[in-house]
Scaffold this motif. Structure first.
Motif, PDB file in Angstrom:
ATOM      1  N   LEU A  10       0.826  -1.206   0.000  1.00 57.13           N
ATOM      2  CA  LEU A  10       0.000   0.000   0.000  1.00 57.13           C
ATOM      3  C   LEU A  10       0.858   1.253   0.000  1.00 57.13           C
ATOM      4  N   SER A  11       2.027   1.135  -0.607  1.00 57.53           N
ATOM      5  CA  SER A  11       2.916   2.273  -0.706  1.00 57.53           C
ATOM      6  C   SER A  11       2.957   2.698  -2.168  1.00 57.53           C
ATOM      7  N   CYS A  12       3.000   3.989  -2.423  1.00 63.91           N
ATOM      8  CA  CYS A  12       3.088   4.377  -3.818  1.00 63.91           C
ATOM      9  C   CYS A  12       3.464   5.843  -3.964  1.00 63.91           C
ATOM     10  N   VAL A  68       3.848   8.386  -0.664  1.00 65.84           N
ATOM     11  CA  VAL A  68       2.828   8.015   0.322  1.00 65.84           C
ATOM     12  C   VAL A  68       3.146   6.659   0.933  1.00 65.84           C
ATOM     13  N   ARG A  69       2.971   6.547   2.239  1.00 67.89           N
ATOM     14  CA  ARG A  69       3.194   5.273   2.919  1.00 67.89           C
ATOM     15  C   ARG A  69       2.078   5.016   3.944  1.00 67.89           C
ATOM     16  N   ALA A  70       1.875   3.720   4.223  1.00 68.10           N
ATOM     17  CA  ALA A  70       0.879   3.312   5.221  1.00 68.10           C
ATOM     18  C   ALA A  70       1.472   3.459   6.621  1.00 68.10           C
ATOM     19  N   TYR A  71       0.684   3.990   7.534  1.00 72.05           N
ATOM     20  CA  TYR A  71       1.105   4.133   8.936  1.00 72.05           C
ATOM     21  C   TYR A  71      -0.041   3.795   9.875  1.00 72.05           C
ATOM     22  N   SER A  72       0.169   2.805  10.739  1.00 75.76           N
ATOM     23  CA  SER A  72      -0.841   2.467  11.743  1.00 75.76           C
ATOM     24  C   SER A  72      -1.008   3.643  12.688  1.00 75.76           C
ATOM     25  N   VAL A  73      -2.235   3.893  13.093  1.00 73.41           N
ATOM     26  CA  VAL A  73      -2.469   4.993  14.034  1.00 73.41           C
ATOM     27  C   VAL A  73      -2.189   4.486  15.447  1.00 73.41           C
ATOM     28  N   VAL A  88      13.198   4.578  10.739  1.00 71.96           N
ATOM     29  CA  VAL A  88      13.926   5.305   9.695  1.00 71.96           C
ATOM     30  C   VAL A  88      14.659   4.251   8.871  1.00 71.96           C
ATOM     31  N   VAL A  89      14.299   4.132   7.609  1.00 68.92           N
ATOM     32  CA  VAL A  89      15.036   3.266   6.687  1.00 68.92           C
ATOM     33  C   VAL A  89      16.007   4.208   5.974  1.00 68.92           C
ATOM     34  N   PRO A  90      17.332   4.062   6.203  1.00 69.48           N
ATOM     35  CA  PRO A  90      18.292   5.069   5.722  1.00 69.48           C
ATOM     36  C   PRO A  90      18.122   5.457   4.254  1.00 69.48           C
ATOM     37  N   ASP A  91      17.866   4.486   3.366  1.00 68.67           N
ATOM     38  CA  ASP A  91      17.689   4.863   1.968  1.00 68.67           C
ATOM     39  C   ASP A  91      16.231   4.743   1.518  1.00 68.67           C
ATOM     40  N   GLY A  92      15.323   4.701   2.481  1.00 66.84           N
ATOM     41  CA  GLY A  92      13.899   4.592   2.150  1.00 66.84           C
ATOM     42  C   GLY A  92      13.379   5.892   1.557  1.00 66.84           C
ATOM     43  N   ALA A  93      12.575   5.783   0.503  1.00 65.51           N
ATOM     44  CA  ALA A  93      12.085   6.982  -0.183  1.00 65.51           C
ATOM     45  C   ALA A  93      11.314   7.889   0.762  1.00 65.51           C
ATOM     46  N   PHE A  94      10.585   7.293   1.696  1.00 70.00           N
ATOM     47  CA  PHE A  94       9.735   8.090   2.590  1.00 70.00           C
ATOM     48  C   PHE A  94      10.483   8.497   3.854  1.00 70.00           C
ATOM     49  N   THR A  95      10.986   7.493   4.578  1.00 75.30           N
ATOM     50  CA  THR A  95      11.505   7.807   5.930  1.00 75.30           C
ATOM     51  C   THR A  95      12.858   8.507   5.923  1.00 75.30           C
ATOM     52  N   SER A  96      13.631   8.392   4.826  1.00 73.69           N
ATOM     53  CA  SER A  96      14.900   9.134   4.801  1.00 73.69           C
ATOM     54  C   SER A  96      14.592  10.630   4.800  1.00 73.69           C
ATOM     55  N   ASN A  97      13.400  11.002   4.310  1.00 71.10           N
ATOM     56  CA  ASN A  97      12.958  12.405   4.356  1.00 71.10           C
ATOM     57  C   ASN A  97      12.183  12.699   5.635  1.00 71.10           C
ATOM     58  N   GLY A 136       8.951  -4.408  16.544  1.00 65.31           N
ATOM     59  CA  GLY A 136       9.263  -3.007  16.230  1.00 65.31           C
ATOM     60  C   GLY A 136       8.049  -2.100  16.193  1.00 65.31           C
ATOM     61  N   THR A 137       7.959  -1.321  15.095  1.00 65.12           N
ATOM     62  CA  THR A 137       6.866  -0.353  14.983  1.00 65.12           C
ATOM     63  C   THR A 137       5.501  -1.034  14.819  1.00 65.12           C
ATOM     64  N   GLY A 138       5.500  -2.342  14.651  1.00 69.08           N
ATOM     65  CA  GLY A 138       4.251  -3.116  14.601  1.00 69.08           C
ATOM     66  C   GLY A 138       3.467  -3.033  15.899  1.00 69.08           C
ATOM     67  N   VAL A 265      -3.592 -10.912  11.049  1.00 69.94           N
ATOM     68  CA  VAL A 265      -2.221 -10.426  10.842  1.00 69.94           C
ATOM     69  C   VAL A 265      -2.172  -9.146  10.010  1.00 69.94           C
ATOM     70  N   GLU A 266      -1.068  -8.414  10.184  1.00 65.33           N
ATOM     71  CA  GLU A 266      -0.765  -7.283   9.298  1.00 65.33           C
ATOM     72  C   GLU A 266       0.742  -7.252   9.036  1.00 65.33           C
ATOM     73  N   ASN A 267       1.095  -7.302   7.756  1.00 67.82           N
ATOM     74  CA  ASN A 267       2.509  -7.217   7.346  1.00 67.82           C
ATOM     75  C   ASN A 267       2.852  -5.777   7.030  1.00 67.82           C
ATOM     76  N   TYR A 268       4.028  -5.315   7.491  1.00 68.21           N
ATOM     77  CA  TYR A 268       4.417  -3.932   7.227  1.00 68.21           C
ATOM     78  C   TYR A 268       5.190  -3.762   5.909  1.00 68.21           C
ATOM     79  N   TRP A 269       5.684  -4.848   5.360  1.00 68.37           N
ATOM     80  CA  TRP A 269       6.311  -4.737   4.034  1.00 68.37           C
ATOM     81  C   TRP A 269       6.291  -6.064   3.330  1.00 68.37           C
TER      82      TRP A 269
HETATM   83  C1  LIG Z   1      -0.583  -1.585   6.712  1.00 66.09           C
HETATM   84  C2  LIG Z   1       0.782  -0.996   6.989  1.00 66.09           C
HETATM   85  C3  LIG Z   1       0.991  -0.246   8.132  1.00 66.09           C
HETATM   86  C4  LIG Z   1       2.262   0.286   8.392  1.00 66.09           C
HETATM   87  N1  LIG Z   1       2.458   0.987   9.545  1.00 66.09           N
HETATM   88  C5  LIG Z   1       3.706   1.451   9.838  1.00 66.09           C
HETATM   89  C6  LIG Z   1       3.952   2.142  11.067  1.00 66.09           C
HETATM   90  O1  LIG Z   1       3.057   2.349  11.882  1.00 66.09           O
HETATM   91  N2  LIG Z   1       5.228   2.574  11.294  1.00 66.09           N
HETATM   92  C7  LIG Z   1       6.235   2.353  10.405  1.00 66.09           C
HETATM   93  O2  LIG Z   1       7.383   2.755  10.674  1.00 66.09           O
HETATM   94  N3  LIG Z   1       6.025   1.713   9.248  1.00 66.09           N
HETATM   95  C8  LIG Z   1       4.789   1.276   8.932  1.00 66.09           C
HETATM   96  N4  LIG Z   1       4.576   0.645   7.759  1.00 66.09           N
HETATM   97  C9  LIG Z   1       5.673   0.604   6.790  1.00 66.09           C
HETATM   98  C10 LIG Z   1       5.688   1.951   6.030  1.00 66.09           C
HETATM   99  O3  LIG Z   1       4.558   2.010   5.170  1.00 66.09           O
HETATM  100  C11 LIG Z   1       6.963   2.163   5.196  1.00 66.09           C
HETATM  101  O4  LIG Z   1       7.357   0.981   4.584  1.00 66.09           O
HETATM  102  C12 LIG Z   1       8.089   2.679   6.047  1.00 66.09           C
HETATM  103  O5  LIG Z   1       7.735   3.954   6.529  1.00 66.09           O
HETATM  104  C13 LIG Z   1       9.385   2.817   5.278  1.00 66.09           C
HETATM  105  O6  LIG Z   1       9.164   3.629   4.146  1.00 66.09           O
HETATM  106  P1  LIG Z   1      10.395   3.964   3.173  1.00 66.09           P
HETATM  107  O7  LIG Z   1       9.880   4.538   1.901  1.00 66.09           O
HETATM  108  O8  LIG Z   1      11.412   4.763   3.907  1.00 66.09           O
HETATM  109  O9  LIG Z   1      11.014   2.532   2.863  1.00 66.09           O
HETATM  110  P2  LIG Z   1      10.304   1.402   1.996  1.00 66.09           P
HETATM  111  O10 LIG Z   1      10.856   1.470   0.607  1.00 66.09           O
HETATM  112  O11 LIG Z   1       8.821   1.469   2.155  1.00 66.09           O
HETATM  113  O12 LIG Z   1      10.839   0.112   2.734  1.00 66.09           O
HETATM  114  C14 LIG Z   1      12.188  -0.318   2.523  1.00 66.09           C
HETATM  115  C15 LIG Z   1      12.475  -1.498   3.426  1.00 66.09           C
HETATM  116  O13 LIG Z   1      12.537  -1.052   4.777  1.00 66.09           O
HETATM  117  C16 LIG Z   1      12.105  -2.074   5.647  1.00 66.09           C
HETATM  118  N5  LIG Z   1      10.966  -1.525   6.437  1.00 66.09           N
HETATM  119  C17 LIG Z   1       9.876  -0.858   5.981  1.00 66.09           C
HETATM  120  N6  LIG Z   1       9.065  -0.513   7.004  1.00 66.09           N
HETATM  121  C18 LIG Z   1       9.659  -0.962   8.124  1.00 66.09           C
HETATM  122  C19 LIG Z   1       9.307  -0.904   9.499  1.00 66.09           C
HETATM  123  N7  LIG Z   1       8.178  -0.291   9.914  1.00 66.09           N
HETATM  124  N8  LIG Z   1      10.135  -1.469  10.397  1.00 66.09           N
HETATM  125  C20 LIG Z   1      11.286  -2.083   9.992  1.00 66.09           C
HETATM  126  N9  LIG Z   1      11.676  -2.162   8.702  1.00 66.09           N
HETATM  127  C21 LIG Z   1      10.870  -1.613   7.778  1.00 66.09           C
HETATM  128  C22 LIG Z   1      11.712  -3.254   4.769  1.00 66.09           C
HETATM  129  O14 LIG Z   1      12.824  -4.129   4.663  1.00 66.09           O
HETATM  130  C23 LIG Z   1      11.409  -2.607   3.462  1.00 66.09           C
HETATM  131  O15 LIG Z   1      11.568  -3.479   2.378  1.00 66.09           O
HETATM  132  C24 LIG Z   1       3.325   0.087   7.479  1.00 66.09           C
HETATM  133  C25 LIG Z   1       3.095  -0.640   6.302  1.00 66.09           C
HETATM  134  C26 LIG Z   1       1.851  -1.195   6.069  1.00 66.09           C
HETATM  135  C27 LIG Z   1       1.631  -1.982   4.798  1.00 66.09           C
END
Ligand SMILES: Cc1cc2nc3c(=O)[nH]c(=O)nc-3n(C[C@H](O)[C@H](O)[C@H](O)COP(=O)(O)OP(=O)(O)OC[C@H]3O[C@@H](n4cnc5c(N)ncnc54)[C@H](O)[C@@H]3O)c2cc1C
Length: 269
Positions: A10-12, A68-73, A88-97, A136-138, A265-269
């Motif tokens: 649900l990320s896009c 846009v990313r999914a975040y549990s409330v 914080v995913v160091p090279d993550g498109a969302f969380t690095s910002n 973790g954040t789950g 269940v709920e998977n975060y990625w």
């Molecule tokens: C239904 C749902 C609810 C979510 N709720 C939360 C939440 O409450 N808090 C939160 O931090 N994230 C949550 N996520 C994950 C979130 O949507 C993003 O994936 C996360 O913020 C990282 O985004 P990114 O673009 O930086 O990296 P992404 O490109 O999205 O992810 C890169 C990689 O980082 C790792 N990763 C991603 N999310 C996490 C995480 N939460 N913990 C550990 N490793 C991770 C995985 O290996 C993933 O492949 C949820 C995802 C889903 C599907």
């Protein structure tokens, strides 16, 4: 219109055209737990109604794109603000910002909530013992559920199991005690069970599926999983979710479908 839509996560990336699906909300607070974990609160628009356990879709402008990313409330459905708990995913498109978020900044919030990891999904067995198992954040959706008096009145036993790598990642431990004292006042069946996987001296340090297979989790809690009474929710790391699900199935528990069954269940990625 969505430029791409990754159904599983649900990320896009969303084109500016779909911006009317979002409202712009102000950052009210930021709390940094560690270098890779932080929480933040946003203003809550009146239209944003959700059930404890659901998630929001949050957007952040990166250049001219909305990521846009999914975040549990984390907050309760009755709170005036919206709280979230982020990795914080160091090279993550969302969380690095997102990691540079400051009070007064603005984020996009999709107007409707999503998700089925809610207690209302359980019909049979009837509520008796609730197991909330997170990595973790789950933890986030479970904090929301525990801030709802309904949860405490429905279940005789509530076990919150929170698996992290190091003790410093045990964010919310103090909040959990406060929540139990406030919302679970007079409730004697609550157990908070931390698991610290990289600390061999921690009371529990194995992975969740292992602790279920060898019976250590039930021993720590003083209660056994039971097909006739247990509601078990798993949230976070997909590998944990998959392996724990299998460990529970081996004990006779079944996936919850159309209201019936033990495991959700709920998977975060
Ligand atoms: C239904 C749902 C609810 C979510 N709720 C939360 C939440 O409450 N808090 C939160 O931090 N994230 C949550 N996520 C994950 C979130 O949507 C993003 O994936 C996360 O913020 C990282 O985004 P990114 O673009 O930086 O990296 P992404 O490109 O999205 O992810 C890169 C990689 O980082 C790792 N990763 C991603 N999310 C996490 C995480 N939460 N913990 C550990 N490793 C991770 C995985 O290996 C993933 O492949 C949820 C995802 C889903 C599907």
């Amino acid at each position: 219109m969505l430029a791409c839509y990754h159904e599983r996560s649900l990320s896009c990336h969303v084109e500016i055209m779909s911006i009317e699906k979002f409202s712009l909300e102000k950052v009210l607070s930021v709390h940094r737990w560690t270098n890779t974990l932080f929480s933040f609160t946003l203003t809550r628009p009146a239209h944003f109604k959700f059930t404890a356990g659901q998630f929001a879709r949050i957007g952040l402008k990166v250049g001219d794109e909305l990521v846009v990313r999914a975040y549990s409330v984390v907050s309760s459905p009755f709170d005036e603000t919206l709280e979230f708990f982020s990795i914080v995913v160091p090279d993550g498109a969302f969380t690095s910002n997102l990691q540079h978020l400051q009070v007064g900044d603005e984020l996009y919030l999709e107007k409707i909530p999503y998700g089925f990891l809610t207690l209302t999904r359980y019909q049979l067995p009837l509520p008796h013992d609730l197991w909330l198992l997170a990595t973790g954040t789950g933890l986030a959706p479970f904090i929301s559920m525990l801030q709802d008096f309904d949860t405490w009145s429905k279940y005789k036993k509530i076990n919150l199991v929170y698996s992290v790598r190091t003790a410093s990642e045990l964010a919310y431990a103090t909040r959990i005690e406060e929540i139990a004292a406030t919302f679970g006042e007079g409730h004697s069946g609550f157990k908070f069970v931390p698991i610290i996987t990289r600390d061999p001296n921690a009371a529990l340090h194995d992975r969740l599926p292992v602790l279920i297979e060898n019976g250590e989790l039930e021993k720590a809690v003083g209660l056994q999983f039971n097909t006739e009474s247990s509601h078990v929710m798993l949230c976070g790391n997909p590998q944990m979710v998959e392996d724990t699900k299998e460990a529970l199935k081996a004990r006779g528990l079944i996936m919850n479908r159309r209201g019936e069954g033990n495991i959700a269940v709920e998977n975060y990625w």
